[in-house]
Motif scaffolding. Structure first.
Motif, short mmCIF file in Angstrom:
data_model
loop_
_atom_site.label_atom_id
_atom_site.label_comp_id
_atom_site.label_asym_id
_atom_site.label_seq_id
_atom_site.Cartn_x
_atom_site.Cartn_y
_atom_site.Cartn_z
N GLN A 93 -19.18 57.56 14.81
CA GLN A 93 -19.83 58.89 14.84
C GLN A 93 -20.97 58.94 15.84
N THR A 139 -21.70 63.81 9.21
CA THR A 139 -21.33 62.57 8.49
C THR A 139 -22.46 61.55 8.59
N GLY A 142 -25.09 61.71 5.92
CA GLY A 142 -24.69 61.02 4.68
C GLY A 142 -24.90 59.52 4.79
N GLY A 143 -24.68 58.97 6.00
CA GLY A 143 -24.80 57.53 6.21
C GLY A 143 -26.22 57.02 6.03
N ARG A 152 -29.76 62.80 -1.63
CA ARG A 152 -28.77 63.08 -0.60
C ARG A 152 -28.58 64.59 -0.39
N SER A 372 -22.60 67.18 1.93
CA SER A 372 -23.03 66.02 1.17
C SER A 372 -21.87 65.45 0.33
N THR A 375 -19.38 63.35 2.18
CA THR A 375 -19.83 61.98 2.47
C THR A 375 -19.81 61.10 1.21
N LYS A 376 -19.77 61.73 0.04
CA LYS A 376 -19.69 60.92 -1.19
C LYS A 376 -18.25 60.59 -1.55
N ALA A 383 -13.86 59.13 6.73
CA ALA A 383 -15.05 59.96 6.52
C ALA A 383 -15.17 61.06 7.57
N SER A 384 -15.05 60.69 8.82
CA SER A 384 -15.23 61.69 9.89
C SER A 384 -14.08 62.68 9.90
N MET A 387 -14.62 65.28 7.31
CA MET A 387 -15.67 66.22 7.73
C MET A 387 -15.10 67.18 8.77
#
Ligand code: GLN
Length: 459
Positions: A93, A139, A142-143, A152, A372, A375-376, A383-384, A387
């Motif tokens: 990312q 993303t 979230g990291g 978060r 949020s 990302t959980k 993940a990306s 998103m």
């Protein structure tokens, strides 16, 4: 020996209780949105401006300009899918945001050059650039947080305030320069905004250490990456996909603001105050203004709420948001009714101010919370992509909003507003009943507490 962090960030230095990196992403995204909304504010005006004159445009018809605007609006979010895949597979990312930002700068300056070829090149560069940057920077937010960190959601809301500061200032700044001095200078100003964003991102990157890097494949962790999804991961993806359905309905309702509600404000709302008629377009800044105004208090309230041990899952917040959205459209129905009774065929504008306010309360229960939530729930390797898929869904919601708004031509505003009010209410109520079930299906993703850092040491 080489070590790779596969899981959560190490402890970070903080400002106001949030990781410093949040503020780096906040300012980067603020300037990206400045660039985005600044350009968007002048695009249609530029296209429809006559070809002769001091500040010539392309002389397109309204319909032609709106059609391009619609396609651009959809593509720019749709491209998020590819931006997400590129980040998951090749770039990570962090690099995607950097490259996306460069594309955006080139795109804005391409628009700043006279000629159709540069114009289209600029649009393509912007679509690619935003597609790479927008989902991936989200993303990365979230990291910054550890699993189970109750801050978060608040972090995402702070990030969201940055977005809206950019969105609030840009149309005024870029619009003023573009309309009074020249379109091309307006696009350049949008480009400079993105340059500032990039400088912040590069200059303060040390606060983003360990965030947004590509998950590397090595002999030992290959099994982690290539493994098929587990049952838990699959269930969580199902919950996310369901939440995407809600998101489509929400944005289809919310985006009436720029379309049908905008026309309604122009034609059927008495906008005169102390003898001065408020320009219709000013109402378009209300959303961003309200987000900046109440984003902080809302984040604080939700945090307080959750610390008292009350239900504060994303699904619950969605339910609250959809009910509030429904009420905002009930108010608009009130406006239509009042206009029908009035001698001049217009309603007073407090309906509009209140309705936009409720839009934003609902938005703050849904939009940053969705970022949020993704990302959980999304498995790390997707993940990306998830998103990006979310932003594609936002693009669809935008398109649906246009289609819905158009039906007012034949069916009337009362019909459209009431359909939206009912749809939002039904979904909201349904969600209240489904909170427990969907939480179970997410296998406690929101309640997971800190897991230790996972280090993999290649043989
Ligand atoms: N206004 C927010 C932004 O520009 C939300 C956009 C969206 O998700 N529809 O980021």
């Amino acid at each position: 020996m080489q070590q790779e962090i596969l899981d959560q960030p190490q402890s970070r230095s903080t400002i106001f209780g949030h990781p410093k990196g949040l503020f780096v992403l906040f300012f980067t995204e603020l300037w990206e949105r400045f660039s985005f909304y600044g350009m968007r504010a002048i695009l249609v005006l530029y296209l429809t401006e006559q070809t002769a004159g001091d500040n010539p445009g392309f002389g397109w018809t309204n319909q032609e300009a709106l059609a391009l605007y619609g396609w651009y609006g959809m593509m720019v979010y749709f491209m998020g899918i590819f931006g997400g895949v590129a980040a998951d597979r090749w770039l990570g990312q962090k690099k995607s945001v950097l490259i996306g930002g460069i594309f955006i700068i080139l795109g804005q300056f391409s628009l700043a050059i006279e000629g159709l070829a540069f114009f289209y090149t600029g649009l393509v560069l912007l679509v690619c650039g935003v597609g790479l940057l927008k989902p991936n920077i989200s993303t990365m937010v979230g990291g910054l947080y550890r699993k189970g960190d109750s801050k978060r959601d608040a972090g995402f809301t702070i990030f969201y305030i940055g977005i809206n500061i950019g969105a609030l200032v840009a149309p005024i700044a870029v619009g003023t320069v573009a309309e009074n001095i020249g379109w091309h200078l307006g696009f350049s100003l949008a480009g400079f905004g993105m340059i500032v964003g990039q400088l912040v991102y590069i200059g303060f990157r040390k606060h983003l250490d360990g965030v947004g890097d590509l998950l590397k494949h090595s002999k030992t962790d290959a099994h982690l990456v290539d493994q098929p999804l587990t049952k838990v991961e699959k269930d969580r993806i199902i919950v996310l996909l369901l939440s995407f359905l809600i998101v489509i309905v929400f944005w289809a309702a919310y985006e009436q603001a720029g379309g049908l509600m905008n026309l309604y404000a122009r034609d059927s709302v008495d906008r005169v105050i102390f003898g001065w008629e408020i320009p219709t377009s000013y109402f378009q800044s209300l959303h961003a203004f309200y987000v900046v105004l109440i984003g902080g208090p809302m984040a604080w309230l939700w945090l307080k709420w959750s610390k008292r041990g009350k239900e504060s899952s994303a699904i619950f917040k969605y339910a609250v948001g959809m009910i509030i959205m429904s009420v905002s459209f009930l108010l608009l129905m009130g406006a239509v009714y009042e206009a029908s009774l009035s001698a001049i065929g217009k309603s007073s504008m407090h309906w509009l101010f209140l309705s936009y306010f409720l839009h934003v309360v609902a938005e703050l229960c849904i939009s940053p919370i969705s970022l949020s939530y993704i990302t959980k729930l999304a498995p790390a390797k997707y993940a990306s992509f998830m998103m990006g898929a979310y932003f594609a869904i936002v693009g669809l919601g935008n398109k649906a909003a246009g289609i819905l708004g158009e039906t007012a031509d034949s069916a009337g505003e009362m019909y459209v507003f009431s359909v939206i009010a009912i749809a939002c209410a039904v979904i909201g109520v349904l969600l209240f009943f489904l909170v427990k079930k969907l939480k179970a299906l997410s296998h406690g993703a929101e309640d997971e507490t800190e897991t230790p850092l996972t280090y993999v040491e290649p043989e």
